[in-house]
Design a protein around this motif. Structure first.
Motif, PDB file in Angstrom:
ATOM      1  N   ASN A  17       0.776  -1.238   0.000  1.00 23.15           N
ATOM      2  CA  ASN A  17       0.000   0.000   0.000  1.00 23.15           C
ATOM      3  C   ASN A  17       0.805   1.284   0.000  1.00 23.15           C
ATOM      4  O   ASN A  17       0.245   2.366   0.061  1.00 23.15           O
ATOM      5  CB  ASN A  17      -0.967   0.049   1.190  1.00 23.15           C
ATOM      6  N   VAL A  18       2.106   1.142  -0.045  1.00 19.01           N
ATOM      7  CA  VAL A  18       2.931   2.353  -0.022  1.00 19.01           C
ATOM      8  C   VAL A  18       2.878   3.066  -1.387  1.00 19.01           C
ATOM      9  O   VAL A  18       3.194   4.247  -1.495  1.00 19.01           O
ATOM     10  CB  VAL A  18       4.377   2.001   0.407  1.00 19.01           C
ATOM     11  N   GLY A  19       2.453   2.305  -2.408  1.00 20.43           N
ATOM     12  CA  GLY A  19       2.278   2.932  -3.723  1.00 20.43           C
ATOM     13  C   GLY A  19       3.227   2.428  -4.798  1.00 20.43           C
ATOM     14  O   GLY A  19       3.425   3.093  -5.818  1.00 20.43           O
ATOM     15  N   LYS A  20       3.757   1.239  -4.617  1.00 22.79           N
ATOM     16  CA  LYS A  20       4.706   0.681  -5.594  1.00 22.79           C
ATOM     17  C   LYS A  20       4.064   0.534  -6.974  1.00 22.79           C
ATOM     18  O   LYS A  20       4.615   0.953  -7.984  1.00 22.79           O
ATOM     19  CB  LYS A  20       5.242  -0.680  -5.115  1.00 22.79           C
ATOM     20  N   SER A  21       2.884  -0.082  -6.967  1.00 19.13           N
ATOM     21  CA  SER A  21       2.199  -0.308  -8.248  1.00 19.13           C
ATOM     22  C   SER A  21       1.872   1.008  -8.925  1.00 19.13           C
ATOM     23  O   SER A  21       2.056   1.170 -10.133  1.00 19.13           O
ATOM     24  CB  SER A  21       0.907  -1.089  -8.025  1.00 19.13           C
ATOM     25  N   THR A  22       1.391   1.931  -8.138  1.00 17.70           N
ATOM     26  CA  THR A  22       1.007   3.234  -8.686  1.00 17.70           C
ATOM     27  C   THR A  22       2.227   3.940  -9.277  1.00 17.70           C
ATOM     28  O   THR A  22       2.168   4.493 -10.375  1.00 17.70           O
ATOM     29  CB  THR A  22       0.381   4.116  -7.581  1.00 17.70           C
ATOM     30  N   HIS A  66       2.791  -9.569  -2.269  1.00 16.86           N
ATOM     31  CA  HIS A  66       1.819  -9.587  -1.178  1.00 16.86           C
ATOM     32  C   HIS A  66       0.373  -9.638  -1.636  1.00 16.86           C
ATOM     33  O   HIS A  66       0.022  -9.185  -2.713  1.00 16.86           O
ATOM     34  CB  HIS A  66       1.970  -8.320  -0.366  1.00 16.86           C
ATOM     35  N   ASN A 123       6.872   8.669  -0.874  1.00 15.57           N
ATOM     36  CA  ASN A 123       5.683   8.779  -1.730  1.00 15.57           C
ATOM     37  C   ASN A 123       4.518   9.413  -0.966  1.00 15.57           C
ATOM     38  O   ASN A 123       4.589   9.587   0.241  1.00 15.57           O
ATOM     39  CB  ASN A 123       5.295   7.375  -2.228  1.00 15.57           C
ATOM     40  N   LYS A 124       3.482   9.731  -1.692  1.00 12.89           N
ATOM     41  CA  LYS A 124       2.245  10.311  -1.134  1.00 12.89           C
ATOM     42  C   LYS A 124       2.486  11.676  -0.500  1.00 12.89           C
ATOM     43  O   LYS A 124       1.875  12.023   0.517  1.00 12.89           O
ATOM     44  CB  LYS A 124       1.610   9.349  -0.099  1.00 12.89           C
ATOM     45  N   ASP A 126       1.521  14.285  -1.553  1.00 13.64           N
ATOM     46  CA  ASP A 126       0.285  15.078  -1.677  1.00 13.64           C
ATOM     47  C   ASP A 126      -0.576  15.006  -0.427  1.00 13.64           C
ATOM     48  O   ASP A 126      -1.434  15.843  -0.200  1.00 13.64           O
ATOM     49  CB  ASP A 126      -0.513  14.587  -2.896  1.00 13.64           C
ATOM     50  N   SER A 153       4.838  12.214  -5.555  1.00 15.31           N
ATOM     51  CA  SER A 153       3.473  11.721  -5.446  1.00 15.31           C
ATOM     52  C   SER A 153       3.218  10.866  -6.676  1.00 15.31           C
ATOM     53  O   SER A 153       3.144  11.391  -7.785  1.00 15.31           O
ATOM     54  CB  SER A 153       2.466  12.872  -5.382  1.00 15.31           C
ATOM     55  N   ALA A 154       3.124   9.576  -6.450  1.00 13.38           N
ATOM     56  CA  ALA A 154       2.877   8.671  -7.577  1.00 13.38           C
ATOM     57  C   ALA A 154       1.482   8.905  -8.130  1.00 13.38           C
ATOM     58  O   ALA A 154       1.214   8.675  -9.302  1.00 13.38           O
ATOM     59  CB  ALA A 154       3.038   7.220  -7.129  1.00 13.38           C
ATOM     60  N   LEU A 155       0.621   9.394  -7.255  1.00 17.02           N
ATOM     61  CA  LEU A 155      -0.771   9.587  -7.647  1.00 17.02           C
ATOM     62  C   LEU A 155      -0.928  10.731  -8.648  1.00 17.02           C
ATOM     63  O   LEU A 155      -1.564  10.578  -9.683  1.00 17.02           O
ATOM     64  CB  LEU A 155      -1.627   9.863  -6.401  1.00 17.02           C
TER      65      LEU A 155
HETATM   66  P1  GDP Z   1       1.456  -1.094  -3.408  1.00 16.62           P
HETATM   67  O1  GDP Z   1       0.761  -2.089  -2.555  1.00 16.62           O
HETATM   68  O2  GDP Z   1       2.724  -0.632  -2.773  1.00 16.62           O
HETATM   69  O3  GDP Z   1       1.658  -1.550  -4.804  1.00 16.62           O
HETATM   70  O4  GDP Z   1       0.511   0.200  -3.442  1.00 16.62           O
HETATM   71  P2  GDP Z   1      -0.516   0.660  -4.568  1.00 16.62           P
HETATM   72  O5  GDP Z   1       0.200   1.269  -5.705  1.00 16.62           O
HETATM   73  O6  GDP Z   1      -1.448  -0.442  -4.846  1.00 16.62           O
HETATM   74  O7  GDP Z   1      -1.238   1.848  -3.808  1.00 16.62           O
HETATM   75  C1  GDP Z   1      -1.928   1.639  -2.597  1.00 16.62           C
HETATM   76  C2  GDP Z   1      -2.884   2.784  -2.380  1.00 16.62           C
HETATM   77  O8  GDP Z   1      -2.179   4.006  -2.184  1.00 16.62           O
HETATM   78  C3  GDP Z   1      -3.818   3.003  -3.537  1.00 16.62           C
HETATM   79  O9  GDP Z   1      -5.083   3.316  -3.040  1.00 16.62           O
HETATM   80  C4  GDP Z   1      -3.213   4.191  -4.254  1.00 16.62           C
HETATM   81  O10 GDP Z   1      -4.171   4.954  -4.947  1.00 16.62           O
HETATM   82  C5  GDP Z   1      -2.632   4.982  -3.096  1.00 16.62           C
HETATM   83  N1  GDP Z   1      -1.509   5.812  -3.514  1.00 16.62           N
HETATM   84  C6  GDP Z   1      -0.428   5.431  -4.243  1.00 16.62           C
HETATM   85  N2  GDP Z   1       0.379   6.474  -4.450  1.00 16.62           N
HETATM   86  C7  GDP Z   1      -0.173   7.537  -3.855  1.00 16.62           C
HETATM   87  C8  GDP Z   1       0.188   8.923  -3.728  1.00 16.62           C
HETATM   88  O11 GDP Z   1       1.210   9.413  -4.215  1.00 16.62           O
HETATM   89  N3  GDP Z   1      -0.669   9.717  -3.007  1.00 16.62           N
HETATM   90  C9  GDP Z   1      -1.812   9.239  -2.458  1.00 16.62           C
HETATM   91  N4  GDP Z   1      -2.567  10.099  -1.784  1.00 16.62           N
HETATM   92  N5  GDP Z   1      -2.181   7.959  -2.559  1.00 16.62           N
HETATM   93  C10 GDP Z   1      -1.388   7.114  -3.248  1.00 16.62           C
END
Ligand code: GDP
Ligand code: MG
Length: 301
Positions: A17-22, A66, A123-124, A126, A153-155
């Motif tokens: 959930n840290v945002g790797k995929s994003t 995971h 990350n994040k 924002d 911010s990957a988002l």
């Molecule tokens: P992973 O488990 O590390 O691959 O994480 P995901 O890419 O699946 O992201 C997990 C959640 O974090 C999702 O709901 C994304 O939309 C959110 N997320 C990812 N990057 C960011 C970011 O830069 N900012 C915010 N606010 N949310 C993010």
């Protein structure tokens, strides 16, 4: 004279959930969703490839193994650890929480054993104020000698260009490992087809011989949302098998679809709209494409 070409492997680590995929989606472009391997498969290093005129980066989403709701457990860290020494750089993703989580410490402990440069990606950004970001930078830089620290911010893509520049610094001069048009699409499809096949076999048990193959005929990420539309076709050899796979009132097929979708959602880190069809194809063993799908698993049966 030809320009120099740079290429290398970069793995992403960080808790679920840290945002790797994003981030990976963002760095690679819109066309793919992220691939994460299933822990048990031999394909435990799934790659996403970014090719530009002067460089190629192969991203490895190792700890993406995971199921997002589970804690990053020791197994996954170990799986990731084996790649740490083999890549040109590691991107360690954290959130701007202003503190260090036990999982982060665990990862850092293992990173200390290799010489690979580690880029801390906060990350994040924002979702946090400057102070939190600063505090996170401060606290992490005391724990580890990071090669670089980049808040992004990957988002919304903030500062990801800068991150790309930083990543480029660590790419050695090297060949193009993969052709221009290869982005992961193929392996991803194969994993998805394997999931569907596995669910089908598991649910059908001995009712159906192993004479099924699964083809992913379409897999498209929607531009406007985190949703992937997938069409899968299960091929079987006889009309009677088709009936069993579909089940009473479509119950069996529905179950195969539901079970598959759960895994695929975890795998891709996005919503999944999955449609599964069943077709009889007596001669599928003569079809190169289907044989390839099926052959992918042959070794493991
Ligand atoms: P992973 O488990 O590390 O691959 O994480 P995901 O890419 O699946 O992201 C997990 C959640 O974090 C999702 O709901 C994304 O939309 C959110 N997320 C990812 N990057 C960011 C970011 O830069 N900012 C915010 N606010 N949310 C993010
Ligand atoms: Mg992920």
């Amino acid at each position: 004279m030809r320009e120099k070409f740079y290429s290398g492997f970069v793995s992403l680590v960080g808790r679920p959930n840290v945002g790797k995929s994003t981030l990976m989606n963002h760095l690679i472009g819109e066309k793919i969703a992220i691939i994460s391997p299933k822990p048990q498969t031999t394909r435990n290093k799934i790659q996403a490839i970014l090719t530009k005129p002067d460089f190629q980066v192969v991203f490895i989403d190792t700890p993406g193994i995971h199921k997002p709701k589970f804690k990053l457990d020791d197994y996954m860290v170990k799986a990731a650890e084996t790649t740490f020494g083999e890549v040109d750089a590691v991107l360690m993703l954290v959130e701007p929480l202003g503190r260090v989580l036990p999982e982060d410490e665990n990862v850092l402990e293992r990173l200390k054993r290799v010489k690979t440069p580690v880029i801390l990606v906060i990350n994040k950004t924002d979702s946090a104020d400057e102070e939190k970001i600063f505090k996170t930078t401060d606290i992490f830089s005391r724990l580890y000698n990071f090669a670089d620290i980049v808040p992004v911010s990957a988002l919304n893509g903030k500062n990801t260009d800068e991150l790309m520049k930083v990543i480029k610094k660590y790419l050695p001069e090297g060949p193009k490992y993969f052709p221009d048009d290869m982005v992961t699409d193929q392996p991803e499809r194969q994993i998805v087809s394997e999931i569907v096949r596995e669910k089908a076999l598991r649910l059908l048990r001995d009712e159906i011989p192993h004479g099924i193959a699964v083809e992913i005929s379409s897999m498209k990420k929607r531009q406007d949302k985190n949703l992937v539309d997938i069409e899968a076709t299960i091929y079987c050899e006889r009309e009677s098998h088709k009936g069993i796979i579909i089940g009473k009132g479509g119950a069996m097929l529905k179950k195969i679809g539901t079970n598959s979708r759960q895994d695929i959602t975890a795998l891709l880190g996005s919503e999944v709209n999955l449609q599964v069809w069943v077709k009889v194809k007596k001669d599928w063993r003569d079809s190169d494409m289907l044989l390839k799908n099926f052959g992918y698993d042959m070794k493991k049966i």
